[in-house]
Design a protein around this motif. Structure first.
Motif, mmCIF file in Angstrom:
data_model
loop_
_atom_site.group_PDB
_atom_site.id
_atom_site.type_symbol
_atom_site.label_atom_id
_atom_site.label_comp_id
_atom_site.label_asym_id
_atom_site.label_seq_id
_atom_site.Cartn_x
_atom_site.Cartn_y
_atom_site.Cartn_z
ATOM 1 N N ILE A 69 28.167 -91.493 -15.344
ATOM 2 C CA ILE A 69 29.034 -90.700 -14.484
ATOM 3 C C ILE A 69 30.464 -90.817 -14.982
ATOM 4 O O ILE A 69 30.981 -91.920 -15.176
ATOM 5 C CB ILE A 69 28.953 -91.171 -13.020
ATOM 6 N N VAL A 70 31.113 -89.673 -15.203
ATOM 7 C CA VAL A 70 32.478 -89.636 -15.711
ATOM 8 C C VAL A 70 33.403 -89.127 -14.610
ATOM 9 O O VAL A 70 33.234 -88.011 -14.108
ATOM 10 C CB VAL A 70 32.595 -88.723 -16.945
ATOM 11 N N GLY A 71 34.377 -89.935 -14.228
ATOM 12 C CA GLY A 71 35.415 -89.475 -13.323
ATOM 13 C C GLY A 71 36.467 -88.713 -14.109
ATOM 14 O O GLY A 71 36.854 -89.120 -15.205
ATOM 15 N N HIS A 72 36.949 -87.582 -13.535
ATOM 16 C CA HIS A 72 37.785 -86.675 -14.328
ATOM 17 C C HIS A 72 39.023 -86.244 -13.549
ATOM 18 O O HIS A 72 39.086 -85.132 -12.998
ATOM 19 C CB HIS A 72 36.940 -85.463 -14.721
ATOM 20 N N PRO A 73 40.056 -87.088 -13.488
ATOM 21 C CA PRO A 73 41.306 -86.666 -12.848
ATOM 22 C C PRO A 73 42.015 -85.640 -13.727
ATOM 23 O O PRO A 73 42.375 -85.919 -14.860
ATOM 24 C CB PRO A 73 42.125 -87.974 -12.787
ATOM 25 N N ASP A 74 42.233 -84.438 -13.205
ATOM 26 C CA ASP A 74 42.828 -83.372 -14.002
ATOM 27 C C ASP A 74 43.305 -82.283 -13.051
ATOM 28 O O ASP A 74 43.689 -82.577 -11.926
ATOM 29 C CB ASP A 74 41.797 -82.838 -15.015
ATOM 30 N N THR A 75 43.253 -81.028 -13.470
ATOM 31 C CA THR A 75 43.701 -79.926 -12.616
ATOM 32 C C THR A 75 42.587 -79.370 -11.748
ATOM 33 O O THR A 75 42.764 -78.337 -11.110
ATOM 34 C CB THR A 75 44.276 -78.781 -13.468
ATOM 35 N N GLY A 76 41.435 -80.040 -11.722
ATOM 36 C CA GLY A 76 40.302 -79.518 -10.982
ATOM 37 C C GLY A 76 39.368 -78.745 -11.892
ATOM 38 O O GLY A 76 39.378 -78.914 -13.104
ATOM 39 N N PHE A 77 38.553 -77.881 -11.303
ATOM 40 C CA PHE A 77 37.551 -77.156 -12.074
ATOM 41 C C PHE A 77 37.441 -75.728 -11.571
ATOM 42 O O PHE A 77 37.909 -75.380 -10.490
ATOM 43 C CB PHE A 77 36.185 -77.838 -11.955
ATOM 44 N N THR A 78 36.840 -74.893 -12.376
ATOM 45 C CA THR A 78 36.386 -73.568 -11.958
ATOM 46 C C THR A 78 34.927 -73.440 -12.378
ATOM 47 O O THR A 78 34.502 -74.066 -13.350
ATOM 48 C CB THR A 78 37.210 -72.452 -12.628
ATOM 49 N N PRO A 79 34.120 -72.637 -11.681
ATOM 50 C CA PRO A 79 32.682 -72.552 -11.982
ATOM 51 C C PRO A 79 32.408 -71.786 -13.274
ATOM 52 O O PRO A 79 31.823 -70.707 -13.265
ATOM 53 C CB PRO A 79 32.120 -71.841 -10.754
ATOM 54 N N HIS A 80 32.836 -72.330 -14.382
ATOM 55 C CA HIS A 80 32.673 -71.706 -15.693
ATOM 56 C C HIS A 80 31.216 -71.834 -16.150
ATOM 57 O O HIS A 80 30.568 -72.860 -15.887
ATOM 58 C CB HIS A 80 33.608 -72.395 -16.686
ATOM 59 N N PRO A 81 30.662 -70.830 -16.848
ATOM 60 C CA PRO A 81 29.292 -70.952 -17.363
ATOM 61 C C PRO A 81 29.087 -72.153 -18.278
ATOM 62 O O PRO A 81 27.957 -72.624 -18.430
ATOM 63 C CB PRO A 81 29.094 -69.642 -18.137
ATOM 64 N N GLU A 82 30.158 -72.651 -18.893
ATOM 65 C CA GLU A 82 30.024 -73.799 -19.780
ATOM 66 C C GLU A 82 29.994 -75.129 -19.033
ATOM 67 O O GLU A 82 29.725 -76.164 -19.638
ATOM 68 C CB GLU A 82 31.164 -73.812 -20.806
ATOM 69 N N LEU A 83 30.281 -75.127 -17.747
ATOM 70 C CA LEU A 83 30.162 -76.339 -16.958
ATOM 71 C C LEU A 83 28.767 -76.414 -16.355
ATOM 72 O O LEU A 83 28.151 -75.389 -16.073
ATOM 73 C CB LEU A 83 31.219 -76.371 -15.851
ATOM 74 N N PRO A 84 28.242 -77.611 -16.163
ATOM 75 C CA PRO A 84 26.882 -77.738 -15.625
ATOM 76 C C PRO A 84 26.803 -77.324 -14.166
ATOM 77 O O PRO A 84 27.815 -77.106 -13.500
ATOM 78 C CB PRO A 84 26.581 -79.226 -15.805
ATOM 79 N N ASP A 85 25.570 -77.244 -13.664
ATOM 80 C CA ASP A 85 25.373 -76.886 -12.259
ATOM 81 C C ASP A 85 25.615 -78.105 -11.376
ATOM 82 O O ASP A 85 26.036 -79.172 -11.835
ATOM 83 C CB ASP A 85 23.971 -76.305 -12.045
ATOM 84 N N SER A 86 25.326 -77.944 -10.102
ATOM 85 C CA SER A 86 25.668 -78.979 -9.122
ATOM 86 C C SER A 86 24.902 -80.278 -9.323
ATOM 87 O O SER A 86 25.277 -81.310 -8.762
ATOM 88 C CB SER A 86 25.412 -78.454 -7.702
ATOM 89 N N SER A 87 23.828 -80.237 -10.117
ATOM 90 C CA SER A 87 23.094 -81.478 -10.351
ATOM 91 C C SER A 87 23.886 -82.452 -11.209
ATOM 92 O O SER A 87 23.670 -83.671 -11.146
ATOM 93 C CB SER A 87 21.749 -81.173 -11.026
ATOM 94 N N ARG A 88 24.836 -81.926 -12.032
ATOM 95 C CA ARG A 88 25.646 -82.800 -12.879
ATOM 96 C C ARG A 88 27.148 -82.632 -12.652
ATOM 97 O O ARG A 88 27.911 -83.543 -12.952
ATOM 98 C CB ARG A 88 25.316 -82.577 -14.358
ATOM 99 N N SER A 151 26.996 -86.818 -15.904
ATOM 100 C CA SER A 151 27.527 -86.161 -14.712
ATOM 101 C C SER A 151 29.044 -86.305 -14.690
ATOM 102 O O SER A 151 29.593 -87.288 -15.203
ATOM 103 C CB SER A 151 26.931 -86.778 -13.446
ATOM 104 N N LEU A 152 29.706 -85.320 -14.079
ATOM 105 C CA LEU A 152 31.162 -85.290 -14.033
ATOM 106 C C LEU A 152 31.642 -85.147 -12.600
ATOM 107 O O LEU A 152 31.159 -84.292 -11.852
ATOM 108 C CB LEU A 152 31.689 -84.115 -14.862
ATOM 109 N N ILE A 153 32.598 -85.994 -12.203
ATOM 110 C CA ILE A 153 33.239 -85.876 -10.895
ATOM 111 C C ILE A 153 34.603 -85.229 -11.104
ATOM 112 O O ILE A 153 35.534 -85.868 -11.613
ATOM 113 C CB ILE A 153 33.418 -87.250 -10.228
ATOM 114 N N PRO A 154 34.780 -83.950 -10.731
ATOM 115 C CA PRO A 154 36.092 -83.307 -10.887
ATOM 116 C C PRO A 154 37.050 -83.762 -9.789
ATOM 117 O O PRO A 154 36.725 -83.687 -8.598
ATOM 118 C CB PRO A 154 35.765 -81.816 -10.773
ATOM 119 N N ILE A 155 38.203 -84.242 -10.180
ATOM 120 C CA ILE A 155 39.200 -84.725 -9.223
ATOM 121 C C ILE A 155 40.506 -83.998 -9.513
ATOM 122 O O ILE A 155 41.144 -84.231 -10.535
ATOM 123 C CB ILE A 155 39.404 -86.248 -9.331
ATOM 124 N N ARG A 156 40.879 -83.108 -8.612
ATOM 125 C CA ARG A 156 42.113 -82.346 -8.807
ATOM 126 C C ARG A 156 43.296 -83.253 -8.492
ATOM 127 O O ARG A 156 43.500 -83.668 -7.340
ATOM 128 C CB ARG A 156 42.107 -81.106 -7.921
#
Length: 369
Positions: A69-88, A151-156
């Motif tokens: 599991i990777v924590g990802h403090p950044d600007t957040g995310f958008t549902p881009h096709p290159e990002l995984p689905d909700s399982s990851r 898996s990635l945790i997006p943190i805005r």
């Protein structure tokens, strides 16, 4: 405030410029030109330079990155096709410390010094599935993440390259640890050595979390939190295994990874739809640290976090990883080890290296750092 007996710690709130403007064409030009021609239609060049694809074969029938599991403090995310689905893509585990709500969605504001879509781009470099997204033609430009089953945790944490102190980032690190992140990838930084931020990094290390941060762009010196001894500071290299001209450098750099002309997901506000999705190249230590964080996720996945805890104790895991990573890196001819670390991260050599019998001793802080 510091003179009050009830106050444990106080520090000022300064506004400062985070040195990561890789999305701005003027800055890329100032950093030494545009994309390297050798990266055109060469979508996995950065993975090959870091020996990532070769490292995947060591997993056998297992999925590279699974369980990490990777924590990802950044600007957040958008549902881009290159990002995984909700399982990851663990949106429910994320948070928005910029607006103080539970939705870490990037609103893509493009004001002065804003960096819209940054989190989507760096996140894709870490966990995008290999190859073109499902349903797209094979010739379509694509992103292959370093740890395609992690898996990635997006943190805005911010929407702008201007931060107000390290308060939001400190909270984001604590949040990632509380949600069980094994790795934290930070593509943000600034010039102020916040003691509170360093304590957050130390708490993460004590929990067994490997914290990596971008060395910085355009300012030459390594920024914080990368400059902390407890953080793995990552500089950027090019297609030709040279130090990227825009990368910060110095004694504080722990490792270098591909970071110039790296293929990543790009998102912009759409004209007729909410978002316009594409894939493009970006340059910056943001992508170098994303690559190295993906390698860290592969290492955790390969050995198993519980096994690492049982073997070394949680607090020693970051030291074990850093030691093996530095011992197994590639060192190109003429490499400046004084300012760019011991070399370029080598994922296959890292995974193939046997685990040491004991964790390395904690080193004394280098006075120059």
């Amino acid at each position: 405030l510091r003179e009050q007996p009830e106050v444990v710690h106080a520090e000022p709130l300064f506004e400062y410029n985070v040195a990561d403007l890789h999305a701005r064409p003027a800055v890329r030009k100032a950093a030494g030109g545009g994309d390297h021609p050798g990266t055109a239609n060469n979508f996995e060049w950065s993975l090959r330079k870091a020996n990532v694809i070769s490292a995947w074969s060591l997993f056998g029938a297992r999925q590279p990155g699974a369980g990490a599991i990777v924590g990802h403090p950044d600007t957040g995310f958008t549902p881009h096709p290159e990002l995984p689905d909700s399982s990851r893509l663990l949106v429910g585990e994320g948070f928005d410390f910029d607006d103080d709500d539970s939705n870490p969605l990037d609103d893509l504001d493009d004001g002065f010094l804003d960096n819209p879509g940054h989190g989507t781009g760096t996140g894709s470099a870490i966990v995008s599935s290999r190859g073109a997204p499902p349903g797209t033609p094979p010739a379509t430009e694509f992103v292959s993440g370093v740890a395609p089953f992690a898996s990635l945790i997006p943190i805005r944490t911010t929407e702008s390259v201007v931060l107000f102190s390290m308060y939001g980032l400190r909270r984001a690190i604590d949040h990632a640890v509380s949600k069980g992140a094994h790795v934290i990838s930070i593509s943000l930084g600034g010039p102020l050595p916040s003691p509170a931020l360093r304590q957050a990094v130390q708490r993460a290390n004590d929990s067994g979390t490997i914290v990596l941060a971008a060395a910085g762009n355009q300012v030459r010196v390594v920024v914080f939190p990368a400059a902390f001894e407890e953080t793995i500071a990552v500089a950027a290299s090019t297609f030709t295994d040279a130090e990227w001209s825009g990368s910060s450098r110095g004694d504080a750099v722990d490792i270098t990874a591909p970071g110039a002309s790296v293929w990543r997901a790009k998102v912009e506000r759409g004209s007729g739809t909410p978002f316009d999705f594409s894939v493009d190249r970006g340059s910056g230590t943001s992508f170098a640290v994303a690559t190295t964080a993906g390698v860290a996720a592969l290492w955790v996945s390969f050995h198993g976090f519980v096994n690492l805890v049982n073997r070394y104790g949680a607090a020693r895991i970051p030291r074990v990883f850093k030691s093996i990573m530095q011992d197994t890196c590639r060192t190109p001819a003429g490499w400046d080890t004084d300012n760019s670390g011991p070399g370029i991260v080598d994922a296959r050599a890292l995974l193939a290296a046997p685990l040491p019998a004991a964790a390395p001793a904690r080193k004394l802080r280098d006075p120059r750092r």
